[in-house]
Design a protein around this motif. Structure first.
Motif, PDB file in Angstrom:
ATOM      1  N   LEU A 146       0.829  -1.207   0.000  1.00 40.25           N
ATOM      2  CA  LEU A 146       0.000   0.000   0.000  1.00 40.25           C
ATOM      3  C   LEU A 146       0.863   1.256   0.000  1.00 40.25           C
ATOM      4  O   LEU A 146       0.515   2.256  -0.638  1.00 40.25           O
ATOM      5  CB  LEU A 146      -0.954  -0.013   1.195  1.00 40.25           C
ATOM      6  CG  LEU A 146      -2.055  -1.078   1.157  1.00 40.25           C
ATOM      7  CD1 LEU A 146      -2.974  -0.946   2.357  1.00 40.25           C
ATOM      8  CD2 LEU A 146      -2.863  -1.006  -0.133  1.00 40.25           C
ATOM      9  N   CYS A 147       1.982   1.220   0.694  1.00 34.99           N
ATOM     10  CA  CYS A 147       2.896   2.371   0.669  1.00 34.99           C
ATOM     11  C   CYS A 147       3.425   2.606  -0.743  1.00 34.99           C
ATOM     12  O   CYS A 147       3.537   3.759  -1.195  1.00 34.99           O
ATOM     13  CB  CYS A 147       4.054   2.153   1.640  1.00 34.99           C
ATOM     14  SG  CYS A 147       3.607   2.375   3.384  1.00 34.99           S
ATOM     15  N   ASP A 148       3.736   1.521  -1.443  1.00 34.38           N
ATOM     16  CA  ASP A 148       4.202   1.659  -2.828  1.00 34.38           C
ATOM     17  C   ASP A 148       3.118   2.298  -3.696  1.00 34.38           C
ATOM     18  O   ASP A 148       3.403   3.168  -4.532  1.00 34.38           O
ATOM     19  CB  ASP A 148       4.582   0.288  -3.395  1.00 34.38           C
ATOM     20  CG  ASP A 148       5.871  -0.266  -2.789  1.00 34.38           C
ATOM     21  OD1 ASP A 148       6.625   0.526  -2.178  1.00 34.38           O
ATOM     22  OD2 ASP A 148       6.105  -1.479  -2.921  1.00 34.38           O
ATOM     23  N   MET A 149       1.860   1.864  -3.512  1.00 28.58           N
ATOM     24  CA  MET A 149       0.741   2.438  -4.268  1.00 28.58           C
ATOM     25  C   MET A 149       0.605   3.928  -3.981  1.00 28.58           C
ATOM     26  O   MET A 149       0.444   4.748  -4.891  1.00 28.58           O
ATOM     27  CB  MET A 149      -0.579   1.751  -3.895  1.00 28.58           C
ATOM     28  CG  MET A 149      -0.789   0.377  -4.447  1.00 28.58           C
ATOM     29  SD  MET A 149      -2.473  -0.186  -4.049  1.00 28.58           S
ATOM     30  CE  MET A 149      -2.205  -1.959  -3.961  1.00 28.58           C
ATOM     31  N   LEU A 150       0.649   4.256  -2.708  1.00 30.37           N
ATOM     32  CA  LEU A 150       0.466   5.649  -2.309  1.00 30.37           C
ATOM     33  C   LEU A 150       1.586   6.538  -2.857  1.00 30.37           C
ATOM     34  O   LEU A 150       1.338   7.680  -3.260  1.00 30.37           O
ATOM     35  CB  LEU A 150       0.392   5.748  -0.788  1.00 30.37           C
ATOM     36  CG  LEU A 150      -0.914   5.215  -0.175  1.00 30.37           C
ATOM     37  CD1 LEU A 150      -0.729   4.865   1.292  1.00 30.37           C
ATOM     38  CD2 LEU A 150      -2.043   6.237  -0.352  1.00 30.37           C
ATOM     39  N   LYS A 151       2.792   6.032  -2.875  1.00 35.18           N
ATOM     40  CA  LYS A 151       3.921   6.786  -3.409  1.00 35.18           C
ATOM     41  C   LYS A 151       3.719   7.054  -4.904  1.00 35.18           C
ATOM     42  O   LYS A 151       3.931   8.188  -5.373  1.00 35.18           O
ATOM     43  CB  LYS A 151       5.219   6.019  -3.177  1.00 35.18           C
ATOM     44  CG  LYS A 151       6.483   6.756  -3.619  1.00 35.18           C
ATOM     45  CD  LYS A 151       7.723   5.948  -3.271  1.00 35.18           C
ATOM     46  CE  LYS A 151       8.998   6.620  -3.762  1.00 35.18           C
ATOM     47  NZ  LYS A 151       9.252   7.905  -3.090  1.00 35.18           N
ATOM     48  N   LEU A 152       3.291   6.042  -5.647  1.00 34.80           N
ATOM     49  CA  LEU A 152       3.039   6.209  -7.078  1.00 34.80           C
ATOM     50  C   LEU A 152       1.919   7.212  -7.333  1.00 34.80           C
ATOM     51  O   LEU A 152       2.006   8.053  -8.234  1.00 34.80           O
ATOM     52  CB  LEU A 152       2.688   4.855  -7.707  1.00 34.80           C
ATOM     53  CG  LEU A 152       3.859   3.887  -7.903  1.00 34.80           C
ATOM     54  CD1 LEU A 152       3.336   2.508  -8.283  1.00 34.80           C
ATOM     55  CD2 LEU A 152       4.821   4.409  -8.960  1.00 34.80           C
TER      56      LEU A 152
END
Length: 330
Positions: free
Chosen positions: A133-139
């Protein structure tokens, strides 16, 4: 001077203190919540309008949410369709697809929505799931034209730091209801658990979004109790949800709170939080458009827009039209 005149004077004097920059004490706030005459309630509503017009920006603050993980929640919150303790027919899935989340982000950004939040069921999101989810939010933050927020349950400082490093600088964790009422609605975690997460988030630097649900059988005094405890955490945004009783939950037969009581609650929250964003959240769709507009005039100056978690929201176009009709900038 008769009792009605004294009550109206008391309300007007309390509002005048707020407009002069004075924070009302708890005894005054509780006294306001216990006013139950027609004239007194009308005075509270009118005074809340003055406070909002004087102390709140005219730009309507919008956010939208993506249900990032659904159902099978270990917690037993009596209002919630996603609890594994109740048979509600709620859709369950592990994690939202990245492209689906990013598509939602772009859709909302194109319509002028200011922020997208990933909201996950469960006590907390940890380990590999949190990393995903952190990766998604960063993108999303870096590529999709919209700011980000998250509501991922009871996290510790290290987990919150991971979220911060992904570019999320606002964390959502509702207190839900008054401290005196919470234990009768949930026993698998406490408000102290929530406050510990909020404290850790504030230590890192997060803005806090925290509010609750009204209409779960609490008293008006308990709604003010929630408003008062929220002052201890200084949220930048207070979501006000209205219970939509969901079949299969223990609250499925709870009588609906009236529109007048919703409006009075919003007004009382404005007295307790003169300049904080009061945000319409779940449940408002069952209110008439007239009542929703009046709520915006009284104190609502933000909203979660679009489809909500497990209850139907209104469309972004409808929300935009209504807030502009109430005199706000989108």
């Amino acid at each position: 001077m008769n009792q009605i005149e004294n009550t109206v004077k008391f309300v007007e004097e309390a509002a005048a203190k707020i407009l002069a920059g004075i924070t009302l004490d708890e005894s005054t706030l509780y006294a306001l919540s216990e006013i139950d005459t027609e004239e007194g309630r009308a005075a509270i509503i009118q005074a809340a309008k003055k406070i909002s017009n004087s102390m709140c920006p005219r730009k309507f603050d919008t956010c939208s949410i993506v249900n990032a993980r659904s159902g099978k929640c270990s917690e037993n919150c009596k209002w919630c369709a996603q609890s594994a303790h109740f048979d509600t027919g709620c859709e369950s899935y592990a994690l939202v697809d990245e492209q689906e989340a990013r598509s939602a982000a772009r859709y909302n950004a194109e319509r002028g929505v200011g922020r997208l939040s990933l909201v996950a069921s469960g006590r907390s999101v940890r380990g590999k799931a949190l990393g995903s989810l952190c990766d998604m939010l960063k993108l999303i933050k870096e590529n999709d034209g919209i700011d980000t927020c998250a509501s991922l349950g009871l996290l510790d400082e290290g987990e919150l730091q991971q979220l911060w490093d992904s570019g999320v600088h606002r964390y959502h964790c509702n207190l839900e209801t008054a401290p005196s009422y919470f234990p009768s609605l949930c026993t698998t975690h406490t408000q102290a658990d929530k406050l510990a997460t909020i404290s850790a988030a504030k230590k890192i630097g997060f803005e806090i979004c925290s509010g609750g649900i009204i209409g779960m059988g609490e008293t008006r005094r308990q709604r003010m109790e929630l408003a008062i405890v929220l002052r201890q955490i200084s949220p930048c945004s207070i979501p006000i949800n209205i219970l939509s009783p969901i079949p299969g939950t223990p609250l499925e037969n709870t009588p609906l709170i009236s529109e007048d009581e919703v409006l009075l609650t919003i007004a009382l929250f404005r007295f307790a939080h003169p300049s904080v964003q009061l945000r319409f959240a779940g449940g408002r769709a069952r209110m008439s458009k007239k009542a929703q507009k009046e709520a915006m005039e009284i104190g609502i100056n933000g909203a979660i827009v679009g489809d909500l978690l497990t209850t139907l929201g209104s469309t972004i176009a409808e929300d935009r039209a209504l807030c502009e009709e109430a005199g706000y900038e989108w």
